[in-house]
Design an enzyme around this catalytic site. Structure first.
Site, PDB file in Angstrom:
ATOM      1  N   HIS A   1     -28.814  25.997 -33.179  1.00  0.00           N
ATOM      2  CA  HIS A   1     -28.107  26.417 -31.968  1.00  0.00           C
ATOM      3  C   HIS A   1     -29.100  26.558 -30.831  1.00  0.00           C
ATOM      4  O   HIS A   1     -30.154  27.174 -30.983  1.00  0.00           O
ATOM      5  CB  HIS A   1     -27.406  27.765 -32.200  1.00  0.00           C
ATOM      6  CG  HIS A   1     -26.438  28.104 -31.114  1.00  0.00           C
ATOM      7  ND1 HIS A   1     -25.101  27.807 -31.188  1.00  0.00           N
ATOM      8  CD2 HIS A   1     -26.628  28.692 -29.910  1.00  0.00           C
ATOM      9  CE1 HIS A   1     -24.503  28.204 -30.079  1.00  0.00           C
ATOM     10  NE2 HIS A   1     -25.411  28.750 -29.286  1.00  0.00           N
TER      11      HIS A   1
ATOM     12  N   ARG B   1     -17.826  37.307 -19.503  1.00  0.00           N
ATOM     13  CA  ARG B   1     -19.228  37.440 -19.055  1.00  0.00           C
ATOM     14  C   ARG B   1     -19.572  36.364 -18.027  1.00  0.00           C
ATOM     15  O   ARG B   1     -20.297  36.609 -17.067  1.00  0.00           O
ATOM     16  CB  ARG B   1     -20.172  37.330 -20.258  1.00  0.00           C
ATOM     17  CG  ARG B   1     -20.159  38.568 -21.120  1.00  0.00           C
ATOM     18  CD  ARG B   1     -20.839  38.321 -22.443  1.00  0.00           C
ATOM     19  NE  ARG B   1     -22.198  37.877 -22.277  1.00  0.00           N
ATOM     20  CZ  ARG B   1     -22.825  37.038 -23.098  1.00  0.00           C
ATOM     21  NH1 ARG B   1     -22.206  36.535 -24.143  1.00  0.00           N
ATOM     22  NH2 ARG B   1     -24.065  36.701 -22.874  1.00  0.00           N
TER      23      ARG B   1
ATOM     24  N   ASP C   1     -15.657  36.608 -29.391  1.00  0.00           N
ATOM     25  CA  ASP C   1     -16.695  35.973 -28.579  1.00  0.00           C
ATOM     26  C   ASP C   1     -16.067  35.066 -27.521  1.00  0.00           C
ATOM     27  O   ASP C   1     -16.531  35.008 -26.389  1.00  0.00           O
ATOM     28  CB  ASP C   1     -17.665  35.167 -29.456  1.00  0.00           C
ATOM     29  CG  ASP C   1     -18.683  34.435 -28.599  1.00  0.00           C
ATOM     30  OD1 ASP C   1     -19.454  35.116 -27.898  1.00  0.00           O
ATOM     31  OD2 ASP C   1     -18.680  33.198 -28.583  1.00  0.00           O
TER      32      ASP C   1
END
Ligand code: URA
Length: 440
Positions: free
Chosen positions: A82, A168, A161
């Site tokens: 990732h 966010r 998430d």
């Protein structure tokens, strides 16, 4: 639990209990906490931070906010990688087939582009027919058949998430170490691999602007992974300069293919080999040197390119694009950007260059924007190169000519030309494992 009390506690610098965090994540996922309260909480975390215990609980609560993937039916070692996000970062399309060609299974959940950064899922979608929203059954089938499967954050994986990340992104709370660590690691834990390699980017095009912050983020993520029984390591890599020379979705697929053919740019090839070798090491395939050699051989023999083609075909894409990337097409309009002065290219504001690519249509300005898969930037010159006034330093590509004016202005603001060449920067700064930090 009152969300007001949780916000107040964090605003005043307190540490939340496990129960408070788990209930907050559960209620937010179910729609019981409004975005305005969660936004206030995220901003409090941005300024006050979180302890390691709070971050570990938040990660676990997010990882279990929806379904998790069980990869145990797949043979061999399951690995994942990732990146924390960058510009021109097409490493997954190279590293995944390399490690698959070396005998690992890589079943990976990837993201879409976000802000100035690109996303693997968008890039793969520039291949006609490519399906990146796989059900769990399809995901496991593709991984079993080809050794690689890449899917978007589809179904009900880490819904907490998904919601938190979108919030966010629009509340200036992305660049927080505990929030990034929990966001990335919740997805990695839910995706079920045995080994996780993190590519933590640092520099002007990364969320972490300094190597020290990148190391801190890497240490937190490695600790979370190891605590959850996954072999985890991180490389801290340079994102002060775009990676490779092509930015944009189809352009990046084309450049990834060139690396897999052994004719790609040196910086991109070197970073990908380092990532692949580290992932193979984590998977127990030998020493770092032996793993680097295996990764090189996977490229030289053409085995990695074949793996990419097999994965594209298994996910419904036109695999001929892997062997003949010109089939991806070229944008109908192009504009050359000329150097305004003689000298050396001393600095590139890499995030700003990512924004120029977005303005051309390669990224989304709002969540609803559609993408121009052929749009992007070809970099003729990069930091450290000598330039003459009037020489072409970049080519902008787009399907709509009206996009050039703003993108050109933006691009020119992001390059600095000076009289002296800059100090070269390393491509890989450090490797972070459970054993500590090894600077390179
Ligand atoms: N990538 C993620 O998945 N989450 C973050 O918070 C930042 C980068």
């Amino acid at each position: 639990m009152r969300m007001y009390d949780i916000i107040l506690k964090k605003r005043n610098g307190g540490a939340l209990s496990e129960e408070e965090i788990r209930e907050m994540v559960r209620e937010y996922t179910d729609g019981g906490i409004p975005d305005y309260q969660m936004a206030a909480f995220l901003m409090a975390v941005y300024f006050r931070g979180m302890t390691d215990e709070e971050t570990a609980v938040l990660t676990d609560a997010m990882a279990h906010s929806g379904d998790t993937i069980d990869l145990s039916a797949l043979p061999g070692v399951k690995v994942d990688k990732h990146s924390t996000g960058g510009v021109g970062d097409k490493t997954t399309m190279i590293v995944a087939p390399v490690v698959a060609a070396c005998g690992c299974v890589i079943a990976k959940m990837s993201g879409r582009g976000l802000g100035h950064t690109g996303g693997t899922v968008d890039k793969l979608e520039s291949i006609p027919g490519m399906q990146v929203s796989l059900s769990q059954e399809e995901f496991l089938r593709v991984a079993t058949e080809t050794g690689i499967a890449v899917t978007g954050q589809s179904g009900n994986l880490t819904p907490a998430d998904k919601k938190l990340y979108a919030l966010r992104d629009v509340t200036a709370t992305v660049e927080s170490i505990p929030l990034i660590a929990s966001s990335i690691m919740s997805k990695k834990l839910a995706a079920g691999s045995d080994c996780i390699l993190l590519d933590v980017k640092t520099g002007s095009g990364a969320f972490m602007k300094t190597a020290a912050d990148a190391v801190e983020l890497a240490q937190k993520m490695v600790a979370i992974g190891e605590h959850n029984g996954r072999r985890t390591a991180a490389l801290i890599t340079n994102m002060d300069i775009p990676l490779g020379r092509q930015i944009g979705n189809a352009l990046e697929v084309e450049e990834a293919v060139r690396v897999l053919r052994g004719t790609g740019p040196k910086d991109l090839t070197e970073v990908c080999l380092a990532l692949a070798a580290e992932l193979l090491c984590l998977a127990g395939k030998g020493t770092r040197e032996a793993c680097l050699e295996q990764a090189r051989r996977a490229i030289d023999s053409g085995a990695a390119l074949e793996r990419l083609a097999a994965m594209v075909k298994a996910q419904g894409g036109d695999e001929r694009c892997v062997y003949e990337p010109e089939r991806l097409g070229r944008a109908p309009y192009s504009l050359e950007i000329k150097a305004p002065a003689d000298g050396y290219l001393t600095k590139m504001d890499t995030a700003g260059i990512g924004i120029a690519a977005m303005m051309l249509g390669a990224g989304r300005e709002t969540k609803e924007s559609s993408l121009d898969y052929l749009a992007g930037i070809l970099l003729e010159k990069k930091t450290g190169d000598a330039v003459r006034s009037g020489e072409t330093i970049a080519r902008l590509l787009a399907s709509e000519e009206h996009r050039f004016a703003d993108a050109q202005r933006q691009f020119l603001q992001c390059v600095t030309i000076g009289p002296e060449p800059p100090q070269p920067e390393p491509l890989v700064y450090a490797c972070v494992t459970a054993g500590g930090v090894e600077y390179r």
